[in-house]
Design a protein around this motif. Sequence first.
Motif, PDB file in Angstrom:
ATOM      1  N   TYR A  60      -5.964  -5.367  57.005  1.00 58.84           N
ATOM      2  CA  TYR A  60      -4.903  -4.808  56.220  1.00 58.84           C
ATOM      3  C   TYR A  60      -4.730  -3.315  56.702  1.00 58.84           C
ATOM      4  N   TYR A  61      -3.525  -2.941  56.141  1.00 61.11           N
ATOM      5  CA  TYR A  61      -3.316  -1.512  56.371  1.00 61.11           C
ATOM      6  C   TYR A  61      -3.643  -0.731  55.285  1.00 61.11           C
ATOM      7  N   LEU A 117       1.705   4.691  51.601  1.00 64.50           N
ATOM      8  CA  LEU A 117       0.759   3.548  51.381  1.00 64.50           C
ATOM      9  C   LEU A 117      -0.824   3.966  51.840  1.00 64.50           C
ATOM     10  N   ASN A 137      -5.165   3.954  51.176  1.00 63.03           N
ATOM     11  CA  ASN A 137      -6.369   3.171  50.724  1.00 63.03           C
ATOM     12  C   ASN A 137      -6.749   4.026  49.252  1.00 63.03           C
TER      13      ASN A 137
HETATM   14  C1  LIG Z   1      -7.508   1.118  55.068  1.00 66.09           C
HETATM   15  O1  LIG Z   1      -8.674   0.602  55.376  1.00 66.09           O
HETATM   16  C2  LIG Z   1      -8.637  -0.328  55.922  1.00 66.09           C
HETATM   17  C3  LIG Z   1      -9.898  -1.341  56.252  1.00 66.09           C
HETATM   18  O2  LIG Z   1     -10.999  -0.299  56.397  1.00 66.09           O
HETATM   19  C4  LIG Z   1      -8.396   0.300  57.593  1.00 66.09           C
HETATM   20  O3  LIG Z   1      -8.237  -0.764  58.393  1.00 66.09           O
HETATM   21  C5  LIG Z   1      -7.073   0.866  57.462  1.00 66.09           C
HETATM   22  O4  LIG Z   1      -6.776   1.438  58.640  1.00 66.09           O
HETATM   23  C6  LIG Z   1      -7.042   1.930  56.335  1.00 66.09           C
HETATM   24  N1  LIG Z   1      -5.651   2.465  56.138  1.00 66.09           N
HETATM   25  C7  LIG Z   1      -5.463   3.536  56.023  1.00 66.09           C
HETATM   26  C8  LIG Z   1      -3.830   4.124  55.810  1.00 66.09           C
HETATM   27  O5  LIG Z   1      -6.207   4.738  55.892  1.00 66.09           O
END
Ligand SMILES: *[C@@H]1O[C@H](CO)[C@@H](O)[C@H](O)[C@H]1NC(C)=O
Length: 531
Positions: free
Chosen positions: A415-416, A524, A526
Amino acid sequence: MRRFVYCKVVLTTSLVWVLVDVFLLLYFSECNKCDNKKDHSLLPALRAVMSRTHVAPGEMGKAVVIPKDEQEKMKELFKINQFNLMASDMIALNRSLPDVRLDGCKTKTYPDDLPNTSIVIVFHNEAWSTLLRTIHSILLVDDASERDFLKKKLEHHVATLEVPMRILRMEQRSGLIRARLRGAAATRGQVITFLDAHCECTVGWLEPLLARIKEDRRAVVCPIIDVISDETFEYMAGSDMTYGGFNWKLNFRWYPVPQREMDRRKGDRTLPVRTPTMAGGLFSIDRTYFEEIGTYDSGMDIWGGENLEMSFRIWQCGGSLEIVTCSHVGHVFRKATPYSFPGGTGQVINKNNRRLAEVWMDEFKDFFYIISPGVVRVDYGDVSSRKALRESLKCKPFSWYLENIYPDSQIPRRYYSLGEIRNVETNQCVDNMGRKENEKVFSYTADKEIRTDDLCLDASRLNGPVVMLKCHHMKGNQMFEYDAERLTLLHVNSNQCLDMPSEEDKMVPTLRDCSGRRSQQWILRNMTLSV
Ligand SMILES: *[C@@H]1O[C@H](CO)[C@@H](O)[C@H](O)[C@H]1NC(C)=O
Ligand SMILES: *[C@@H]1O[C@H](CO)[C@@H](O)[C@H](O)[C@H]1NC(C)=O
Ligand SMILES: *[C@@H]1O[C@H](CO)[C@@H](O)[C@H](O)[C@H]1NC(C)=O
């Protein structure tokens, strides 16, 4: 000639419930003794039903309809076990059931030297009639393959309950998990079959389970769970087209069997379905394999989460979990639990779920934590021995499980982002209205879905508002392309961009022609969890 499958019934119970059981037992055995007396509590209802239908209530799995003038009493009795006790008590302990198997199952033959099995049934405060019907159906159905040859012997068998049966009593309320461990430790059969105390087994249920374990001792097998109505005790065949999954909150859920699993079996629905998880109540497992793979997590309390823990463990540590579609066992599903948990149901289940998330789910536990606020503050005890078990069995990571066993999982393998979706212009977040907690948590997945749990952002018309619908994994209306530089979310089907709502859109984000406006820019990211 097919051989009689020997079985041994081990009953485990806990003391608190025994007291109540004894009460029930006396109450109903008294009724049994006064069958011919006018004051039999069930007699009027029974007579009314039988005079109308000319057959005993519930035969062939039919619904029992309680006459109007008995319904007040029926409602009173319902409260004891949260199912229609009056109906259950009217039905013969050895009632007949329909053969609901697929035709292809009825002609299958199994090896003569199937392993033997011990059957472990844990009960808490179970009603006499449902418990006894469970046991009768095991015995009757077990023997059914030889009914023609052994009719006399068999009837004798059942009449005297000659199958060795032991009742173990827990000294104190220990819950399902620890009671099952106690029961399992007392078994001597090559296979252990766990059943619930309000089941009815149908013809040929056991042989296909044992045959599969004989083929592969690391296969843990479940029957199709048919539904016995809690209202009428009608027997309804379960589907061979659903299998077990789970959502972000780690609730067990049934989902449709995906096409890849149909393809693997070349369309033969009588072959076992590989299922990502099991419901947990009913399954068979090779006894030595059960020990090898770490039985249950005895640090879990009462009930809840143990089925997912076991499912992940079996798959990640080299076993397989299957639904044997030729085996059908009915189960009374209740809308409410009649039991109370010390400390409350929620706390116990949160603790158990935390244990399984910490031991088996690696970084994917974030999906559970982010959608269940408060859960990270629950004390889950010491999991070091379970982590050591995972180590010593050289189990695979959770990402392997998602990739290979459950690619259609609600938790995306890749996931992104997992967090909020914030609009650049207004600084407001997309939120899934209608839910109280953490309604602003979404994952933008590698499959280009914007999802929260099993709901996906979906848009079906030009300039239309978006809605949250069940994810269908078919892209289409649920596919959004995120451009991390321009910060736009393009709805590919319509070639329009996600935009902030205008006045008349009633707060719901909507699709509009892509214009590069700031209201069409989204960040978006995390979310960080403080675990
Ligand atoms: C968010 O976490 C996922 C899983 O660790 C990683 O693959 C992704 O690149 C992260 N996305 C961002 C926008 O930092
Ligand atoms: C149930 O048991 C009774 C009494 O032994 C017997 O008459 C009846 O035929 C049995 N029913 C079935 C479906 O086997
Ligand atoms: C089950 O099979 C095992 C191994 O063949 C044997 O030792 C055991 O006695 C059998 N159990 C019963 C209850 O027949």
